[in-house]
Design a protein around this motif. Structure first.
Motif, PDB file in Angstrom:
ATOM      1  N   MET A  69       0.838  -1.181   0.000  1.00 34.56           N
ATOM      2  CA  MET A  69       0.000   0.000   0.000  1.00 34.56           C
ATOM      3  C   MET A  69       0.884   1.246   0.000  1.00 34.56           C
ATOM      4  N   MET A  70       0.507   2.234  -0.767  1.00 36.30           N
ATOM      5  CA  MET A  70       1.278   3.467  -0.853  1.00 36.30           C
ATOM      6  C   MET A  70       0.671   4.499   0.100  1.00 36.30           C
ATOM      7  N   ASP A  71       1.561   5.273   0.758  1.00 30.46           N
ATOM      8  CA  ASP A  71       1.048   6.352   1.591  1.00 30.46           C
ATOM      9  C   ASP A  71       0.712   7.552   0.714  1.00 30.46           C
ATOM     10  N   ASP A  72       0.030   8.533   1.299  1.00 36.79           N
ATOM     11  CA  ASP A  72      -0.420   9.692   0.523  1.00 36.79           C
ATOM     12  C   ASP A  72       0.733  10.452  -0.108  1.00 36.79           C
ATOM     13  N   GLY A  73       1.855  10.597   0.607  1.00 38.74           N
ATOM     14  CA  GLY A  73       3.007  11.308   0.054  1.00 38.74           C
ATOM     15  C   GLY A  73       3.567  10.612  -1.170  1.00 38.74           C
ATOM     16  N   SER A  74       3.653   9.295  -1.117  1.00 38.01           N
ATOM     17  CA  SER A  74       4.148   8.523  -2.267  1.00 38.01           C
ATOM     18  C   SER A  74       3.216   8.645  -3.458  1.00 38.01           C
ATOM     19  N   LEU A  75       1.917   8.568  -3.180  1.00 42.21           N
ATOM     20  CA  LEU A  75       0.929   8.727  -4.251  1.00 42.21           C
ATOM     21  C   LEU A  75       1.029  10.111  -4.879  1.00 42.21           C
ATOM     22  N   ASP A  76       1.136  11.122  -4.032  1.00 41.80           N
ATOM     23  CA  ASP A  76       1.231  12.494  -4.544  1.00 41.80           C
ATOM     24  C   ASP A  76       2.452  12.661  -5.439  1.00 41.80           C
ATOM     25  N   ARG A  77       3.604  12.155  -4.991  1.00 44.75           N
ATOM     26  CA  ARG A  77       4.836  12.279  -5.787  1.00 44.75           C
ATOM     27  C   ARG A  77       4.715  11.517  -7.104  1.00 44.75           C
ATOM     28  N   ALA A  78       4.148  10.318  -7.050  1.00 42.68           N
ATOM     29  CA  ALA A  78       4.030   9.508  -8.264  1.00 42.68           C
ATOM     30  C   ALA A  78       3.085  10.163  -9.269  1.00 42.68           C
ATOM     31  N   PHE A  79       1.913  10.591  -8.811  1.00 43.47           N
ATOM     32  CA  PHE A  79       0.966  11.206  -9.740  1.00 43.47           C
ATOM     33  C   PHE A  79       1.472  12.552 -10.244  1.00 43.47           C
ATOM     34  N   ALA A  80       2.154  13.317  -9.395  1.00 46.77           N
ATOM     35  CA  ALA A  80       2.736  14.587  -9.840  1.00 46.77           C
ATOM     36  C   ALA A  80       3.794  14.326 -10.911  1.00 46.77           C
ATOM     37  N   ALA A  81       4.599  13.300 -10.699  1.00 39.29           N
ATOM     38  CA  ALA A  81       5.634  12.953 -11.682  1.00 39.29           C
ATOM     39  C   ALA A  81       4.994  12.552 -13.010  1.00 39.29           C
ATOM     40  N   LEU A  82       3.912  11.801 -12.951  1.00 36.82           N
ATOM     41  CA  LEU A  82       3.257  11.321 -14.164  1.00 36.82           C
ATOM     42  C   LEU A  82       2.359  12.370 -14.818  1.00 36.82           C
ATOM     43  N   ALA A  83       2.203  13.523 -14.176  1.00 36.63           N
ATOM     44  CA  ALA A  83       1.384  14.588 -14.755  1.00 36.63           C
ATOM     45  C   ALA A  83       2.052  15.229 -15.965  1.00 36.63           C
ATOM     46  N   ASP A  84       3.356  15.066 -16.088  1.00 37.98           N
ATOM     47  CA  ASP A  84       4.096  15.676 -17.193  1.00 37.98           C
ATOM     48  C   ASP A  84       4.159  14.721 -18.381  1.00 37.98           C
ATOM     49  N   PRO A  85       3.835  15.194 -19.595  1.00 39.02           N
ATOM     50  CA  PRO A  85       3.828  14.310 -20.771  1.00 39.02           C
ATOM     51  C   PRO A  85       5.213  13.747 -21.123  1.00 39.02           C
ATOM     52  N   VAL A  86       6.270  14.501 -20.879  1.00 40.63           N
ATOM     53  CA  VAL A  86       7.623  13.979 -21.165  1.00 40.63           C
ATOM     54  C   VAL A  86       7.931  12.829 -20.222  1.00 40.63           C
ATOM     55  N   ARG A  87       7.592  12.983 -18.955  1.00 45.80           N
ATOM     56  CA  ARG A  87       7.858  11.902 -18.000  1.00 45.80           C
ATOM     57  C   ARG A  87       7.001  10.674 -18.304  1.00 45.80           C
ATOM     58  N   ARG A  88       5.758  10.880 -18.743  1.00 41.08           N
ATOM     59  CA  ARG A  88       4.931   9.724 -19.134  1.00 41.08           C
ATOM     60  C   ARG A  88       5.547   9.021 -20.329  1.00 41.08           C
ATOM     61  N   ALA A  89       6.082   9.785 -21.269  1.00 37.84           N
ATOM     62  CA  ALA A  89       6.734   9.179 -22.443  1.00 37.84           C
ATOM     63  C   ALA A  89       7.989   8.416 -22.021  1.00 37.84           C
ATOM     64  N   ILE A  90       8.713   8.933 -21.061  1.00 35.65           N
ATOM     65  CA  ILE A  90       9.904   8.235 -20.557  1.00 35.65           C
ATOM     66  C   ILE A  90       9.485   6.919 -19.906  1.00 35.65           C
ATOM     67  N   VAL A  91       8.443   6.957 -19.097  1.00 35.14           N
ATOM     68  CA  VAL A  91       7.943   5.732 -18.461  1.00 35.14           C
ATOM     69  C   VAL A  91       7.505   4.736 -19.525  1.00 35.14           C
ATOM     70  N   ALA A  92       6.806   5.214 -20.549  1.00 35.83           N
ATOM     71  CA  ALA A  92       6.365   4.322 -21.630  1.00 35.83           C
ATOM     72  C   ALA A  92       7.571   3.686 -22.314  1.00 35.83           C
ATOM     73  N   ARG A  93       8.601   4.465 -22.576  1.00 41.48           N
ATOM     74  CA  ARG A  93       9.815   3.917 -23.216  1.00 41.48           C
ATOM     75  C   ARG A  93      10.482   2.895 -22.305  1.00 41.48           C
ATOM     76  N   LEU A  94      10.570   3.210 -21.018  1.00 40.11           N
ATOM     77  CA  LEU A  94      11.226   2.289 -20.080  1.00 40.11           C
ATOM     78  C   LEU A  94      10.428   1.008 -19.869  1.00 40.11           C
ATOM     79  N   SER A  95       9.150   1.027 -20.201  1.00 37.99           N
ATOM     80  CA  SER A  95       8.350  -0.199 -20.077  1.00 37.99           C
ATOM     81  C   SER A  95       8.835  -1.261 -21.055  1.00 37.99           C
ATOM     82  N   ARG A  96       9.566  -0.838 -22.082  1.00 35.19           N
ATOM     83  CA  ARG A  96      10.134  -1.784 -23.054  1.00 35.19           C
ATOM     84  C   ARG A  96      11.528  -2.256 -22.656  1.00 35.19           C
TER      85      ARG A  96
END
Length: 116
Positions: free
Chosen positions: A1-28
């Protein structure tokens, strides 16, 4: 289970389209900063900052292989985010199913009254 701070940091990080694209690339698979920067018209320094944000959020990690420092996706962190989202999705789906049942029951009662 993630605490609220971890969730906030993760969702804030994923709010940026460049970071989402990086995550998508790293999924490969793992990639270097240079490889991650290729599709973007931004500096290596900017890509490194994006990676640092993802790293601070616990979504990626780095290793050292000789001169290379590949970035890796933390699949377990994404799974924790997915589990958190799924919990609320399942609750919402259950509410909609109950609403559908009530609406169907109301429609059956209306149909019966109309037939009488």
């Amino acid at each position: 289970m993630m605490d609220d701070g971890s969730l906030d940091r993760a969702f804030a990080a994923l709010a940026d389209p460049v970071r989402r694209a990086i995550v998508a690339r790293l999924s490969r698979g793992p990639a270097t900063v240079n490889q991650l920067a290729e599709p973007f018209a931004i500096t290596l320094q900017a890509v490194s900052r994006h990676i640092s944000v993802l790293e601070s959020a616990g979504l990626v990690w780095r290793t050292r292989e000789a001169q290379r420092r590949p970035v890796h996706l933390d699949a377990a962190a994404l799974e924790r985010l997915t589990s958190w989202i799924d919990r609320y999705r399942l609750e919402a789906e259950a509410r909609y199913r109950r609403l559908d049942d009530l609406l169907a029951e109301g429609q059956q009662n209306t149909d019966k009254e109309s037939a009488s």
